[in-house]
Design a protein around this motif. Structure first.
Motif, PDB file in Angstrom:
ATOM      1  N   MET A 139     -43.634  -6.091   5.407  1.00 61.01           N
ATOM      2  CA  MET A 139     -43.846  -5.299   6.324  1.00 61.01           C
ATOM      3  C   MET A 139     -43.087  -4.207   6.406  1.00 61.01           C
ATOM      4  SD  MET A 139     -47.043  -6.012   7.501  1.00 61.01           S
ATOM      5  CE  MET A 139     -46.930  -5.103   8.876  1.00 61.01           C
ATOM      6  N   GLN A 167     -42.265  -2.247   4.292  1.00 64.80           N
ATOM      7  CA  GLN A 167     -42.552  -1.152   3.214  1.00 64.80           C
ATOM      8  C   GLN A 167     -43.579  -0.214   3.702  1.00 64.80           C
ATOM      9  OE1 GLN A 167     -42.845  -3.246  -0.890  1.00 64.80           O
ATOM     10  NE2 GLN A 167     -41.864  -5.108   0.427  1.00 64.80           N
ATOM     11  N   TYR A 168     -44.668  -0.745   3.654  1.00 59.56           N
ATOM     12  CA  TYR A 168     -45.920   0.101   3.868  1.00 59.56           C
ATOM     13  C   TYR A 168     -46.025   0.847   5.169  1.00 59.56           C
ATOM     14  CZ  TYR A 168     -48.743  -1.832  -0.012  1.00 59.56           C
ATOM     15  OH  TYR A 168     -49.302  -1.933  -1.343  1.00 59.56           O
ATOM     16  N   PRO A 169     -45.658   0.544   6.313  1.00 57.87           N
ATOM     17  CA  PRO A 169     -45.633   1.315   7.594  1.00 57.87           C
ATOM     18  C   PRO A 169     -45.014   2.496   7.477  1.00 57.87           C
ATOM     19  CG  PRO A 169     -45.593  -1.127   8.270  1.00 57.87           C
ATOM     20  CD  PRO A 169     -45.227  -0.992   6.754  1.00 57.87           C
ATOM     21  N   PHE A 170     -44.028   2.814   6.856  1.00 59.97           N
ATOM     22  CA  PHE A 170     -43.130   4.003   6.894  1.00 59.97           C
ATOM     23  C   PHE A 170     -43.181   4.615   5.622  1.00 59.97           C
ATOM     24  CE2 PHE A 170     -41.276   0.443   9.307  1.00 59.97           C
ATOM     25  CZ  PHE A 170     -40.983   1.112  10.491  1.00 59.97           C
ATOM     26  N   ALA A 171     -44.135   4.464   4.701  1.00 60.17           N
ATOM     27  CA  ALA A 171     -44.566   5.132   3.717  1.00 60.17           C
ATOM     28  C   ALA A 171     -44.550   6.626   3.599  1.00 60.17           C
ATOM     29  CB  ALA A 171     -45.660   4.635   2.789  1.00 60.17           C
ATOM     30  N   LEU A 224     -37.436  -2.503   4.256  1.00 57.30           N
ATOM     31  CA  LEU A 224     -37.393  -0.975   4.547  1.00 57.30           C
ATOM     32  C   LEU A 224     -36.583  -0.508   3.362  1.00 57.30           C
ATOM     33  CD1 LEU A 224     -38.148   1.365   6.241  1.00 57.30           C
ATOM     34  CD2 LEU A 224     -36.330   0.960   7.681  1.00 57.30           C
ATOM     35  N   THR A 270     -50.855   5.532   0.469  1.00 55.72           N
ATOM     36  CA  THR A 270     -50.612   3.939   0.575  1.00 55.72           C
ATOM     37  C   THR A 270     -51.176   3.173   1.585  1.00 55.72           C
ATOM     38  OG1 THR A 270     -48.241   4.544   1.198  1.00 55.72           O
ATOM     39  CG2 THR A 270     -48.773   4.308  -1.192  1.00 55.72           C
ATOM     40  N   TYR A 271     -51.659   3.967   2.872  1.00 54.85           N
ATOM     41  CA  TYR A 271     -51.799   3.271   3.922  1.00 54.85           C
ATOM     42  C   TYR A 271     -53.322   2.740   3.566  1.00 54.85           C
ATOM     43  CZ  TYR A 271     -48.206   5.174   7.039  1.00 54.85           C
ATOM     44  OH  TYR A 271     -47.145   5.540   7.493  1.00 54.85           O
ATOM     45  N   PHE A 327     -52.706  -0.612   2.517  1.00 54.46           N
ATOM     46  CA  PHE A 327     -51.914  -1.439   3.470  1.00 54.46           C
ATOM     47  C   PHE A 327     -53.082  -1.901   4.426  1.00 54.46           C
ATOM     48  CE2 PHE A 327     -50.422  -1.077   8.111  1.00 54.46           C
ATOM     49  CZ  PHE A 327     -49.538  -2.031   7.854  1.00 54.46           C
ATOM     50  N   LEU A 328     -54.213  -1.208   4.427  1.00 57.89           N
ATOM     51  CA  LEU A 328     -55.464  -1.702   5.377  1.00 57.89           C
ATOM     52  C   LEU A 328     -56.306  -2.339   4.444  1.00 57.89           C
ATOM     53  CD1 LEU A 328     -55.821   1.597   7.273  1.00 57.89           C
ATOM     54  CD2 LEU A 328     -54.816  -0.311   8.131  1.00 57.89           C
TER      55      LEU A 328
END
Length: 494
Positions: free
Chosen positions: A65, A67-71, A132, A431-432, A435-436
């Motif tokens: 987690m 990784q993706y949320p801050f892409a 991260l 990339t979200y 992620f979803l």
């Protein structure tokens, strides 16, 4: 000093800087996936810290987690400051995350009998920090490659992504060779201390070398006054200028793409093509990640083809075989699709009005269409053709090929569609979609399988996933239609 000598010196200096950048790109990629070696540490954490399975899962998930949320934010850092900034941030995060993780383990007494809640919470935070760092590392390597080699962006992205995918294997080899003992297993404290120093130092080196190196300036050409506008004259300039330009366009297949669109996020989300591409990625990457994550339970749901247990491969062997199919297909597709795309579909790379100076044979969207078409036939095969474990080879290979191809073609596709200046941010936003998509497709599969199992046991039989893959087939067919729409709309640009 003569102008030609200065030009030669600048060219040699650029090549040296590019060589150092390539070394850092490869080094960052090979170190960036170190969080994916958590499974190597798990036995030691259970033995020394008495952590439970839910706690181990939570720590591992924290690394994912991170990784993706801050892409999108990391992509903006790449676009504004450059890959070197992401590399130095990754250096700090790896050093802090892995270093504090090792210190927490070293400070825990050996004689505890129950897991410490404070230790568990600290490890979760520290592994999130390392996760991260993985995201910053990934962006530093892939976009240093893409922006330094914009004419060969497929090869650049494919190679760096492949090296990143090989990172867990590389780190695992180091762990087993230098930090494991036959009797005691992995020395997890020393291994984590090594990761902190090694990954931190590699990415610190990248802070000095991962810069976007501009092309050497061409010598000025002679400009003659012309009543209809200035024309640059050289020995290859045609006497009939207008006719010469049209002839060259026919002979070389030059395609002038549309100007780069507005750089704001608002302009991006207002673009209907952005949402169409996001949906296609949601389907391809989300469903493929479901297969990657759940191939073990899919294997477990089926019987071996051999009717007798004698000579039948164990479930572990069958699962390992499918994982190998996935990995090989994923890696080979990245290595093949990148160079092939650069050959048959060169990208537009200049800022302002983009131009393609090599002949284009097909749109890059064709590779995306290939990915979703492979998945459609793969999922249809799951519904109609799979009866035993040995029939799952098509699922593993199909998901691996689609996943690797889509991720490899995405940077160049985004660059051609919306420009290279905001490539990092736009790629990060897209990339979200996985992620979803990954949890959406995974939970759909999980709940459907749970509805056919009893007493919480692992579901057995084709009915565990037949409905799931029937719906997956329908969704991928829709995605084929959306991809065809993009192909038609972007045929002269991407």
């Amino acid at each position: 000093m003569p102008l030609s000598v200065q030009q030669t010196q600048r060219t040699h200096l650029r090549r040296v800087r590019l060589a150092f950048a390539c070394v850092s790109i490869a080094a960052n990629a090979l170190c960036g996936g170190s969080v994916f070696t958590f499974s190597l540490m798990s036995p030691a954490l259970v033995d020394h810290l008495k952590l439970t399975q839910p706690q181990l899962t939570t720590i591992a998930l924290a690394g994912m987690m991170g990784q993706y949320p801050f892409a999108a934010m990391i992509g903006k850092v790449v676009d504004k400051y450059g890959p070197w900034a992401c590399s130095i941030i990754a250096s700090c995060l790896f050093f802090a995350g892995f270093g504090l993780f090792a210190k927490e383990i070293a400070n825990t007494p050996d004689d505890i009998t129950v897991p410490s809640s404070s230790t568990f919470h600290h490890l979760t935070v520290y592994f999130f920090i390392a996760g991260l760092g993985t995201a910053f590392s990934y962006f530093s390597s892939i976009f240093a490659a893409c922006k330094n080699f914009p004419d060969f962006i497929g090869i650049a992205s494919g190679t760096s992504i492949t090296l990143f995918g090989l990172s867990p294997m590389f780190i695992s080899i180091l762990a087993s060779r230098f930090f494991s003992h036959p009797d005691e297993g992995l020395d997890v404290t020393r291994f984590l201390q090594f990761l902190a120093l090694f990954c931190g130092a590699v990415h610190l080196f990248g802070a000095f070398t991962l810069h976007i190196i501009p092309l050497p300036e061409d010598p000025p050409s002679v400009v003659l006054e012309d009543p209809e506008g200035s024309v640059h004259i050289d020995e290859q300039t045609a006497l009939l200028h207008g006719k010469r330009g049209r002839t060259a366009e026919v002979e070389t297949g030059v395609v002038v793409a549309s100007p780069i669109k507005g750089s704001s996020v608002v302009d991006l989300v207002k673009d209907r093509y952005f949402w169409a591409l996001a949906f296609v990625l949601f389907v391809i990457l989300g469903s493929s990640e479901m297969v990657i994550s759940n191939i073990g339970t899919i294997v477990l749901s089926l019987a071996s083809q051999t009717p007798s247990t004698i000579g039948a491969p164990s479930t572990d062997v069958a699962t390992a075989t499918q994982v190998q199919f996935l990995s090989i297909a994923n890696t080979l597709s990245r290595l093949v699709v990148g160079p092939l795309a650069d050959f048959v579909s060169p990208t537009a790379t200049a800022s302002g009005t983009q131009s393609i100076s090599r002949k284009r044979h097909v749109s890059r969207v064709a590779f995306l269409f290939f990915s979703v078409l492979v998945l459609a036939f793969t999922y249809l095969w799951m519904v109609l053709g799979v009866k035993s474990q040995v029939d799952l080879w098509a699922l593993s290979i199909g998901a691996g090929v689609a996943y690797g191809s889509a991720f490899t073609i995405l940077p160049s596709l985004v660059s051609s569609a919306w420009g290279i200046d905001d490539l990092g941010r736009n790629f990060g936003i897209l990339t979200y979609a996985p992620f979803l998509g990954a949890p959406a497709f995974s939970y759909f599969y999980a709940f459907n399988a749970a509805s056919h199992s009893s007493d919480g046991a692992v579901c057995k039989g084709i009915e565990c996933w037949s409905t799931t893959f029937s719906w997956y087939t329908a969704v991928t067919i829709v995605a084929c239609g959306v991809t065809g729409y993009l192909w038609r709309s972007w045929r002269d640009q991407v």
